[in-house]
Design a protein around this motif. Sequence first.
Motif, mmCIF file in Angstrom:
data_model
loop_
_atom_site.group_PDB
_atom_site.id
_atom_site.type_symbol
_atom_site.label_atom_id
_atom_site.label_comp_id
_atom_site.label_asym_id
_atom_site.label_seq_id
_atom_site.Cartn_x
_atom_site.Cartn_y
_atom_site.Cartn_z
ATOM 1 N N SER A 456 0.910 -1.139 0.013
ATOM 2 C CA SER A 456 -0.065 0.022 0.013
ATOM 3 C C SER A 456 0.890 1.140 -0.386
ATOM 4 O O SER A 456 2.104 1.319 0.735
ATOM 5 N N ARG A 457 0.496 2.354 -0.800
ATOM 6 C CA ARG A 457 1.211 3.331 -0.753
ATOM 7 C C ARG A 457 0.489 4.532 -1.457
ATOM 8 O O ARG A 457 -0.647 4.456 -1.901
ATOM 9 N N ARG A 458 1.091 5.720 -1.452
ATOM 10 C CA ARG A 458 0.706 7.029 -2.445
ATOM 11 C C ARG A 458 0.837 6.799 -3.644
ATOM 12 O O ARG A 458 2.056 6.199 -4.058
ATOM 13 N N ILE A 459 0.142 7.208 -4.768
ATOM 14 C CA ILE A 459 0.489 6.790 -6.187
ATOM 15 C C ILE A 459 0.018 8.099 -6.853
ATOM 16 O O ILE A 459 -1.226 8.704 -6.798
ATOM 17 N N GLY A 460 0.773 8.596 -7.804
ATOM 18 C CA GLY A 460 0.477 10.003 -8.708
ATOM 19 C C GLY A 460 0.686 9.548 -10.059
ATOM 20 O O GLY A 460 0.815 8.207 -10.489
ATOM 21 N N TYR A 461 0.201 10.293 -10.899
ATOM 22 C CA TYR A 461 0.191 10.026 -12.369
ATOM 23 C C TYR A 461 1.622 9.418 -12.686
ATOM 24 O O TYR A 461 1.714 8.668 -13.684
ATOM 25 N N GLN A 462 2.744 10.162 -12.210
ATOM 26 C CA GLN A 462 3.933 9.813 -12.716
ATOM 27 C C GLN A 462 4.178 8.188 -12.246
ATOM 28 O O GLN A 462 5.222 7.631 -13.198
ATOM 29 N N ASP A 463 3.582 7.608 -11.474
ATOM 30 C CA ASP A 463 3.544 6.127 -11.202
ATOM 31 C C ASP A 463 2.943 5.468 -12.156
ATOM 32 O O ASP A 463 3.524 4.155 -12.234
ATOM 33 N N ILE A 464 2.002 5.841 -12.722
ATOM 34 C CA ILE A 464 1.297 4.762 -13.660
ATOM 35 C C ILE A 464 1.208 5.374 -15.118
ATOM 36 O O ILE A 464 0.578 4.550 -15.902
ATOM 37 N N ALA A 465 1.768 6.474 -15.495
ATOM 38 C CA ALA A 465 1.844 6.961 -16.806
ATOM 39 C C ALA A 465 2.270 5.872 -17.817
ATOM 40 O O ALA A 465 1.554 5.899 -18.970
ATOM 41 N N GLU A 466 3.086 5.079 -17.845
ATOM 42 C CA GLU A 466 3.584 4.178 -18.814
ATOM 43 C C GLU A 466 3.316 2.589 -18.303
ATOM 44 O O GLU A 466 3.393 1.946 -19.396
ATOM 45 N N ALA A 467 2.958 2.402 -17.217
ATOM 46 C CA ALA A 467 2.099 0.879 -17.097
ATOM 47 C C ALA A 467 1.238 0.956 -16.049
ATOM 48 O O ALA A 467 1.473 0.954 -14.765
ATOM 49 N N THR A 468 -0.057 0.891 -16.685
ATOM 50 C CA THR A 468 -1.213 0.914 -15.651
ATOM 51 C C THR A 468 -1.709 -0.567 -15.398
ATOM 52 O O THR A 468 -2.575 -0.780 -16.121
ATOM 53 N N TYR A 469 -1.314 -1.212 -14.502
ATOM 54 C CA TYR A 469 -1.675 -2.439 -14.192
ATOM 55 C C TYR A 469 -1.457 -2.998 -12.635
ATOM 56 O O TYR A 469 -0.638 -2.377 -12.085
ATOM 57 N N LEU A 470 -2.369 -3.911 -12.278
ATOM 58 C CA LEU A 470 -2.122 -4.689 -11.185
ATOM 59 C C LEU A 470 -1.829 -6.194 -11.407
ATOM 60 O O LEU A 470 -2.190 -6.614 -12.423
ATOM 61 N N ALA A 471 -0.880 -6.655 -10.407
ATOM 62 C CA ALA A 471 -0.411 -7.848 -10.556
ATOM 63 C C ALA A 471 -0.001 -8.702 -9.285
ATOM 64 O O ALA A 471 0.041 -7.948 -8.353
ATOM 65 N N TRP A 472 -0.280 -10.032 -9.311
ATOM 66 C CA TRP A 472 -0.325 -10.820 -8.173
ATOM 67 C C TRP A 472 0.223 -12.208 -8.397
ATOM 68 O O TRP A 472 0.284 -12.741 -9.756
ATOM 69 N N THR A 473 0.780 -12.806 -7.398
ATOM 70 C CA THR A 473 0.961 -14.552 -7.467
ATOM 71 C C THR A 473 -0.011 -15.158 -7.837
ATOM 72 O O THR A 473 -1.171 -15.177 -7.455
ATOM 73 N N GLY A 474 0.075 -16.432 -8.350
ATOM 74 C CA GLY A 474 -0.769 -17.520 -8.377
ATOM 75 C C GLY A 474 -0.783 -18.180 -9.969
ATOM 76 O O GLY A 474 0.457 -17.883 -10.606
ATOM 77 N N ASP A 475 -1.507 -19.041 -10.101
ATOM 78 C CA ASP A 475 -1.502 -19.686 -11.341
ATOM 79 C C ASP A 475 -1.765 -18.902 -12.503
ATOM 80 O O ASP A 475 -2.880 -18.375 -12.668
ATOM 81 N N PRO A 476 -0.827 -18.654 -13.623
ATOM 82 C CA PRO A 476 -1.371 -17.574 -14.618
ATOM 83 C C PRO A 476 -2.296 -18.204 -15.467
ATOM 84 O O PRO A 476 -2.700 -17.462 -16.401
ATOM 85 N N ASN A 477 -2.628 -19.348 -15.404
ATOM 86 C CA ASN A 477 -3.710 -19.875 -16.373
ATOM 87 C C ASN A 477 -5.109 -20.016 -15.807
ATOM 88 O O ASN A 477 -6.229 -20.342 -16.296
ATOM 89 N N ALA A 478 -5.226 -19.299 -14.528
ATOM 90 C CA ALA A 478 -6.392 -19.575 -13.917
ATOM 91 C C ALA A 478 -7.276 -18.223 -13.694
ATOM 92 O O ALA A 478 -6.730 -17.099 -14.340
ATOM 93 N N GLY A 479 -8.563 -18.302 -13.356
ATOM 94 C CA GLY A 479 -9.438 -16.880 -13.426
ATOM 95 C C GLY A 479 -9.144 -16.327 -12.080
ATOM 96 O O GLY A 479 -9.215 -17.383 -10.778
ATOM 97 N N TYR A 480 -9.591 -15.216 -11.869
ATOM 98 C CA TYR A 480 -9.491 -14.504 -10.551
ATOM 99 C C TYR A 480 -10.605 -13.563 -10.513
ATOM 100 O O TYR A 480 -11.108 -13.141 -11.630
ATOM 101 N N VAL A 481 -10.892 -12.981 -9.217
ATOM 102 C CA VAL A 481 -11.871 -12.052 -9.003
ATOM 103 C C VAL A 481 -11.150 -10.813 -8.230
ATOM 104 O O VAL A 481 -10.598 -11.168 -7.331
ATOM 105 N N VAL A 482 -10.993 -9.564 -8.667
ATOM 106 C CA VAL A 482 -10.555 -8.329 -8.361
ATOM 107 C C VAL A 482 -11.741 -7.708 -7.860
ATOM 108 O O VAL A 482 -12.491 -7.249 -8.617
ATOM 109 N N GLU A 483 -11.699 -7.314 -6.247
ATOM 110 C CA GLU A 483 -12.564 -6.533 -6.010
ATOM 111 C C GLU A 483 -12.022 -5.031 -5.524
ATOM 112 O O GLU A 483 -10.935 -4.813 -5.287
ATOM 113 N N TYR A 484 -12.852 -4.043 -5.757
ATOM 114 C CA TYR A 484 -12.240 -2.673 -5.573
ATOM 115 C C TYR A 484 -13.203 -1.807 -4.831
ATOM 116 O O TYR A 484 -14.527 -2.006 -4.668
#
Length: 547
Positions: A456-484
């Motif tokens: 968890s952290r503070r995040i500004g536009y300069q942090d996401i300008a070139e790569a706006t994604y979330l990533a996590w550990t697990g089986d890369p071939n499985a399905g996931y649910v992301v809650e926001y």
Amino acid sequence: MTHQGKTLLSRNVILPGLSMFVLAVMFVLALRDVVREEPLNVIVLTVESWRADTVTADGMPRLLAAAEAGVRFDRHRAVSAWTAPNIISVLTGVSPLQQGTDTRGDSLPPEYDVLTEQLSARGWRVAGLQAFMQIDLFRNLGFQYELGADMRSWLAGRVREKEPFFLWHHYLDTHLPYSPTKADEILAEFPVAGPSETARRKMVRTLPAIPDDAVAFAAGDRAWIEALYGGGIDDFDNWFGQFWAFFEQSGLRDTTVLIVTADHGEELLERGHVGHASTTRAGHLHAEIVRVPMFVWAPKDLLPVPPGTVVDRPTDHRMIAPTLAAMLGFGTMPEAKAPDLFDARSALAWAGFSSRAGFSETDPENVNAFVLAGVEGDLKVHVTVDAATTPGIEAWDLARDPGERMALNPRPAEADRIAAQLLRDFAVRRLPPAGDGGGDVSRGSVGPSWVRPKVSRRIGYQDIAEATYLAWTGDPNAGYVVEYQAGTGLLSLSGELEVEGTRHDFGPVSRKYWETWVVPYKSVRFRVRPSEASESWSAWLELELER
């Protein structure tokens, strides 16, 4: 001549003329696939929160100049009070009552056979280029989302490759907040009445939603609010003028059906609010929300009426997909019940349906307040439905009161008949599938770990300008649910995203988009779990948003 004689004469003149028109339409529809050598492309351009009364010679000269080459539908209506059900109706012809899309997290049933899926199966490149199109509401539509591609560059590529396509593009900048290019110049013409008005102006210029009871607007606010909103419409007209020049110069004009309409309209203090269902949380289906512009351009051999025609009979969003299916030579779609836009033989009564807060329902699993509306002739009926109260019914005579300001009292019996039918249709509507209940889970629950961001952290536009994604550990071939969960109090949203693999990419985000649509929520948090493990949540990833 007697009145009866005049009536008979009118019928003798009008009916043969109408019959010839209908035969001409049927002839064109039957032959157009025979004479066309290449498959047609389709561009559906939807404009956010765009009211029909903005389309004037002074207000939108570029659009109306282009309209001389197309067809304008002057009595067109949306079918809901917020974006998703309207867009789904435009793209599929399925009415909101049959979609099951009451709020975020819902989607069209996968078993529905819709036009965009048929096109994709037959080789059309069915695409959307904007990140927000990934939300679950737009699942099961047959789209390939190519995030971040420039619209004109993408279209130029399809022209070079001679690849048939269906592109949906949504123009966003007419949504709240109203901050057009010339905002400062516009507001300079309206003296500020005092500090409280300064605060209200800041809200209108900076907040993407102004919920019911968040602010008490003054009667004098309407002038500068309308002017700011009109500045955004002017920006769109400029944008469209540039797009139209490209459309003609690229050769797409001769190979493409272009639809331009709005998702819905916008309330500008007619009833005390600024916005629509998802922004006010007090949605309704009055004229300012449902009366929207509608234009069609197509190669000349496909238009059953002369270019420049203004169609002055009722049409609505349910009729757009059947029109495209007819132009493309496809058969009927079982879930689309409406006739096409050019079918003068069928008089379709209009009906609308919406949850009260749209995407912003506070409890998506338990939506229980709705609005229904219907129009037959000049009679408009509005029904509010709440699980805790008896349905409320109001009616208006649109011929005398097009703005729906003076409800009929006493209410005519015909209004009660229409209301009863609306309630019967509501009772048998398709319901969204029930959720799994979710519930909070402690931070110590076993589940995936965050890879980006790791903590968890503070995040500004300069942090996401070139790569706006979330990533996590697990089986890369499985399905996931992301809650926001984003924001707090009046400006808050929550929901879930279904993801294949261990990464969710939001696509490129411009600085303007970041500052307009993301930063106002101030904070957002995410957690993720495998689709098949309802209790195996990750820890919450909490992000403080800054410019």
